[in-house]
Design a protein around this motif. Structure first.
Motif, PDB file in Angstrom:
ATOM      1  N   UNK A  55       0.815  -1.210   0.000  1.00 35.93           N
ATOM      2  CA  UNK A  55       0.000   0.000   0.000  1.00 35.93           C
ATOM      3  C   UNK A  55       0.852   1.265   0.000  1.00 35.93           C
ATOM      4  N   UNK A  56       1.902   1.282   0.826  1.00 35.79           N
ATOM      5  CA  UNK A  56       2.706   2.491   0.926  1.00 35.79           C
ATOM      6  C   UNK A  56       3.539   2.683  -0.331  1.00 35.79           C
ATOM      7  N   UNK A  57       4.054   1.594  -0.913  1.00 35.92           N
ATOM      8  CA  UNK A  57       4.802   1.707  -2.166  1.00 35.92           C
ATOM      9  C   UNK A  57       3.870   2.128  -3.295  1.00 35.92           C
ATOM     10  N   UNK A  58       2.686   1.570  -3.328  1.00 38.38           N
ATOM     11  CA  UNK A  58       1.661   1.983  -4.288  1.00 38.38           C
ATOM     12  C   UNK A  58       1.421   3.486  -4.160  1.00 38.38           C
ATOM     13  N   UNK A  59       1.265   3.952  -2.940  1.00 40.91           N
ATOM     14  CA  UNK A  59       0.994   5.368  -2.725  1.00 40.91           C
ATOM     15  C   UNK A  59       2.152   6.273  -3.099  1.00 40.91           C
ATOM     16  N   UNK A  60       3.372   5.901  -2.701  1.00 35.58           N
ATOM     17  CA  UNK A  60       4.544   6.726  -3.012  1.00 35.58           C
ATOM     18  C   UNK A  60       4.795   6.777  -4.514  1.00 35.58           C
ATOM     19  N   UNK A  61       4.592   5.643  -5.179  1.00 39.24           N
ATOM     20  CA  UNK A  61       4.831   5.601  -6.621  1.00 39.24           C
ATOM     21  C   UNK A  61       3.712   6.247  -7.432  1.00 39.24           C
ATOM     22  N   UNK A  62       2.523   6.437  -6.813  1.00 38.71           N
ATOM     23  CA  UNK A  62       1.368   6.922  -7.574  1.00 38.71           C
ATOM     24  C   UNK A  62       1.563   8.318  -8.180  1.00 38.71           C
ATOM     25  N   UNK A 214      -6.365  25.008   0.769  1.00 40.22           N
ATOM     26  CA  UNK A 214      -6.929  24.354   1.956  1.00 40.22           C
ATOM     27  C   UNK A 214      -7.804  23.165   1.584  1.00 40.22           C
ATOM     28  N   UNK A 215      -8.589  23.299   0.503  1.00 42.35           N
ATOM     29  CA  UNK A 215      -9.453  22.196   0.091  1.00 42.35           C
ATOM     30  C   UNK A 215      -8.658  20.958  -0.274  1.00 42.35           C
ATOM     31  N   UNK A 216      -7.510  21.140  -0.907  1.00 39.02           N
ATOM     32  CA  UNK A 216      -6.657  20.018  -1.290  1.00 39.02           C
ATOM     33  C   UNK A 216      -6.127  19.305  -0.047  1.00 39.02           C
ATOM     34  N   UNK A 217      -5.755  20.082   0.967  1.00 40.55           N
ATOM     35  CA  UNK A 217      -5.236  19.494   2.203  1.00 40.55           C
ATOM     36  C   UNK A 217      -6.332  18.740   2.948  1.00 40.55           C
ATOM     37  N   UNK A 218      -7.527  19.325   3.025  1.00 36.65           N
ATOM     38  CA  UNK A 218      -8.641  18.630   3.675  1.00 36.65           C
ATOM     39  C   UNK A 218      -8.988  17.345   2.931  1.00 36.65           C
ATOM     40  N   UNK A 219      -8.992  17.420   1.602  1.00 34.32           N
ATOM     41  CA  UNK A 219      -9.361  16.268   0.791  1.00 34.32           C
ATOM     42  C   UNK A 219      -8.343  15.135   0.969  1.00 34.32           C
ATOM     43  N   UNK A 220      -7.070  15.478   0.986  1.00 36.31           N
ATOM     44  CA  UNK A 220      -6.023  14.469   1.172  1.00 36.31           C
ATOM     45  C   UNK A 220      -6.126  13.833   2.554  1.00 36.31           C
ATOM     46  N   UNK A 221      -6.397  14.647   3.569  1.00 32.77           N
ATOM     47  CA  UNK A 221      -6.537  14.129   4.932  1.00 32.77           C
ATOM     48  C   UNK A 221      -7.721  13.177   5.037  1.00 32.77           C
ATOM     49  N   UNK A 222      -8.835  13.535   4.409  1.00 34.55           N
ATOM     50  CA  UNK A 222     -10.011  12.669   4.454  1.00 34.55           C
ATOM     51  C   UNK A 222      -9.785  11.376   3.687  1.00 34.55           C
ATOM     52  N   UNK A 320     -16.179   6.886  -3.210  1.00 34.49           N
ATOM     53  CA  UNK A 320     -15.425   8.094  -2.872  1.00 34.49           C
ATOM     54  C   UNK A 320     -14.492   8.524  -4.001  1.00 34.49           C
ATOM     55  N   UNK A 321     -14.112   7.599  -4.881  1.00 37.22           N
ATOM     56  CA  UNK A 321     -13.056   7.893  -5.859  1.00 37.22           C
ATOM     57  C   UNK A 321     -13.506   8.867  -6.953  1.00 37.22           C
ATOM     58  N   UNK A 322     -14.637   8.635  -7.647  1.00 41.72           N
ATOM     59  CA  UNK A 322     -15.041   9.627  -8.656  1.00 41.72           C
ATOM     60  C   UNK A 322     -15.321  10.992  -8.057  1.00 41.72           C
ATOM     61  N   UNK A 341      -3.956  14.029  -8.276  1.00 45.56           N
ATOM     62  CA  UNK A 341      -4.761  12.987  -7.652  1.00 45.56           C
ATOM     63  C   UNK A 341      -3.862  11.899  -7.072  1.00 45.56           C
ATOM     64  N   UNK A 342      -2.693  11.691  -7.695  1.00 42.17           N
ATOM     65  CA  UNK A 342      -1.737  10.741  -7.136  1.00 42.17           C
ATOM     66  C   UNK A 342      -1.266  11.151  -5.752  1.00 42.17           C
ATOM     67  N   UNK A 343      -1.102  12.469  -5.528  1.00 43.83           N
ATOM     68  CA  UNK A 343      -0.705  12.951  -4.199  1.00 43.83           C
ATOM     69  C   UNK A 343      -1.829  12.716  -3.197  1.00 43.83           C
ATOM     70  N   UNK A 344      -3.066  13.012  -3.602  1.00 40.65           N
ATOM     71  CA  UNK A 344      -4.208  12.729  -2.721  1.00 40.65           C
ATOM     72  C   UNK A 344      -4.271  11.235  -2.420  1.00 40.65           C
ATOM     73  N   UNK A 345      -4.007  10.443  -3.441  1.00 40.87           N
ATOM     74  CA  UNK A 345      -4.061   8.990  -3.282  1.00 40.87           C
ATOM     75  C   UNK A 345      -2.954   8.488  -2.360  1.00 40.87           C
ATOM     76  N   UNK A 346      -1.818   9.199  -2.325  1.00 44.08           N
ATOM     77  CA  UNK A 346      -0.763   8.841  -1.382  1.00 44.08           C
ATOM     78  C   UNK A 346      -1.290   8.897   0.050  1.00 44.08           C
ATOM     79  N   UNK A 347      -2.103   9.922   0.355  1.00 44.93           N
ATOM     80  CA  UNK A 347      -2.726   9.984   1.672  1.00 44.93           C
ATOM     81  C   UNK A 347      -3.592   8.767   1.934  1.00 44.93           C
ATOM     82  N   UNK A 348      -4.330   8.337   0.917  1.00 47.99           N
ATOM     83  CA  UNK A 348      -5.154   7.134   1.020  1.00 47.99           C
ATOM     84  C   UNK A 348      -4.307   5.918   1.374  1.00 47.99           C
ATOM     85  N   UNK A 349      -3.149   5.804   0.723  1.00 47.62           N
ATOM     86  CA  UNK A 349      -2.329   4.623   0.926  1.00 47.62           C
ATOM     87  C   UNK A 349      -1.600   4.635   2.262  1.00 47.62           C
TER      88      UNK A 349
END
Length: 409
Positions: A55-62, A214-222, A320-322, A341-349
């Motif tokens: 998961x973490x490698x997936x996220x870092x590479x995304x 700010x919206x990008x940071x909130x979105x990544x955190x969520x 949640x993805x779309x 979106x890859x950066x947001x997805x890194x938060x997911x991973x």
């Protein structure tokens, strides 16, 4: 120049089938936790750590995979990802030590998922679909991909019972080879649906804008919470059900039901996202997950309760993805959507890493999953609250004018 045969419809079909294979195979891997751990005499933390590393490698590479696909197109990235994914499954099938498992399941399949998973696919489709239809198109792609989870998990469980886990992994590797010809449907340069302002923006400017939005940071955190919840459930639900005295088939069917409900949920929330507030729909999904977890854990665990829980979780699984990727496109446009979106997805991973690994670790220490279930509930409520400050705007507004700075600390 865009090829006449490379239509959005073809991209949705081929992209959905690629997500079908990559996501369906990934979800099937949870079924191997118990038999591999027993046969190899490993504690559950060994397999859980391998999944967490994935998961973490997936996220870092995304973000890297997204940036390459933004520049060169999705097809080359998908082919690379398919080859890496296949190598990881083959190595996993022949793993004799925890290190081999961690390299195969953790490293190679993690890289493969970053390159042929839904983030690259969704970014490619978002670039060629008009804003008014984007959320629905992504929902359709996610729904088609969800069929893979619904179809592949029971097949994988059946193969494990008939042929053993090692042979089953080799069969999954063979199935993953299909992503290579399917990538032709997404071949060609990235789509050119960009505003004049986007054309002038550099990668560095896009990253600076995102960092101060700010919206990008909130979105990544969520989205961190989304990863924590879904990947803990996807990795440990079959074992949790077996620990309650139910058969392994119940756990496999529950995972399949998540995939089945996800087909409807992905399309539904994608369609709703084109008509109603994306942030409100996201907040609703996180609250629904938390409520479902509370009911499932507090009531007796039965086959029926497991199926009901799986159905509710499945409705929100990729729903949640779309909505999340759609909000990224609204905030910044589509030129660098793969990277952003890859950066947001890194938060997911990162969330998924913690949920998956801590699930196994805390089970080995305490003998149950109670702490992780409780954390999932609390985080779900927090994620719902994080969406309310996000400002949504019209897709036609200039992307660079919408950044809202976060006060520096």
């Amino acid at each position: 120049m865009k090829s006449p045969w490379r239509t959005p419809a073809l991209m949705i079909v081929c992209g959905g089938l690629i997500v079908w294979l990559s996501t369906g195979t990934r979800q099937s891997l949870a079924l191997f936790l118990r038999p591999m751990s027993v046969d190899m005499n490993w504690g559950r933390e060994v397999f859980s750590l391998a999944l967490a590393l994935q998961l973490i490698i997936w996220g870092v590479a995304q973000p890297i995979a997204g940036a390459v696909s933004d520049r060169l197109g999705a097809a080359r990235v998908i082919v690379f990802g398919g080859v890496s994914y296949i190598a990881g499954l083959v190595l996993m099938a022949h793993a004799e030590t925890p290190l081999m498992l961690h390299i195969g399941l953790g490293l190679f399949t993690g890289i493969g998922l970053s390159a042929c998973g839904f983030a690259v696919i969704f970014a490619a489709i978002a670039r060629v679909v008009p804003p008014g239809r984007r959320s629905t198109a992504l929902g359709v792609t996610g729904a088609l991909g969800s069929v893979g989870q619904f179809a592949m998990i029971p097949v994988a469980q059946g193969m494990i019972g008939l042929a053993g886990w090692a042979t089953s992994l080799l069969v999954l590797a063979t199935c993953m080879a299909l992503v290579i010809p399917l990538s032709i449907g997404l071949a060609g340069p990235p789509g050119q649906r960009k505003s004049a302002r986007e054309q002038e923006q550099s990668i560095r400017q896009a990253l600076i804008q995102a960092r101060h939005h700010s919206g990008f940071i909130y979105l990544t955190s969520a989205f961190f919470v989304c990863g924590f919840q879904t990947l803990f459930i996807g990795s440990h639900l079959p074992a949790f059900i077996s620990d309650a005295g139910l058969s392994p088939e119940v756990g496999a069917l529950a995972l399949a039901m998540i995939g089945g409900a996800n087909i409807f949920g992905s399309f539904l929330f994608g369609w709703l996202g084109g008509r109603y507030s994306k942030r409100g729909l996201l907040a609703f999904q996180y609250l629904l997950r938390s409520a479902a977890i509370i009911a499932y854990v507090l009531l007796p665990v039965t086959a029926l309760s497991s199926y009901i829980f799986a159905g509710i979780i499945g409705l929100t699984w990729m729903g949640t993805v779309p909505l999340t990727s759609g909000l990224v496109a609204q905030m910044f446009g589509v030129r660098y959507i793969g990277m952003l979106f890859g950066i947001v997805f890194l938060g997911h991973q990162v969330g998924g890493f913690l949920g998956t690994w801590l699930g196994g670790l805390l089970f080995d220490v305490y003998g149950d999953y109670n702490i992780i279930w409780g954390a999932s509930v609390w985080l779900g409520v927090t994620a719902a609250l994080l969406h309310w400050p996000i400002e949504e705007r019209n897709d036609d507004a200039p992307p660079l004018a919408q950044a809202r700075a976060v006060p520096s600390i």
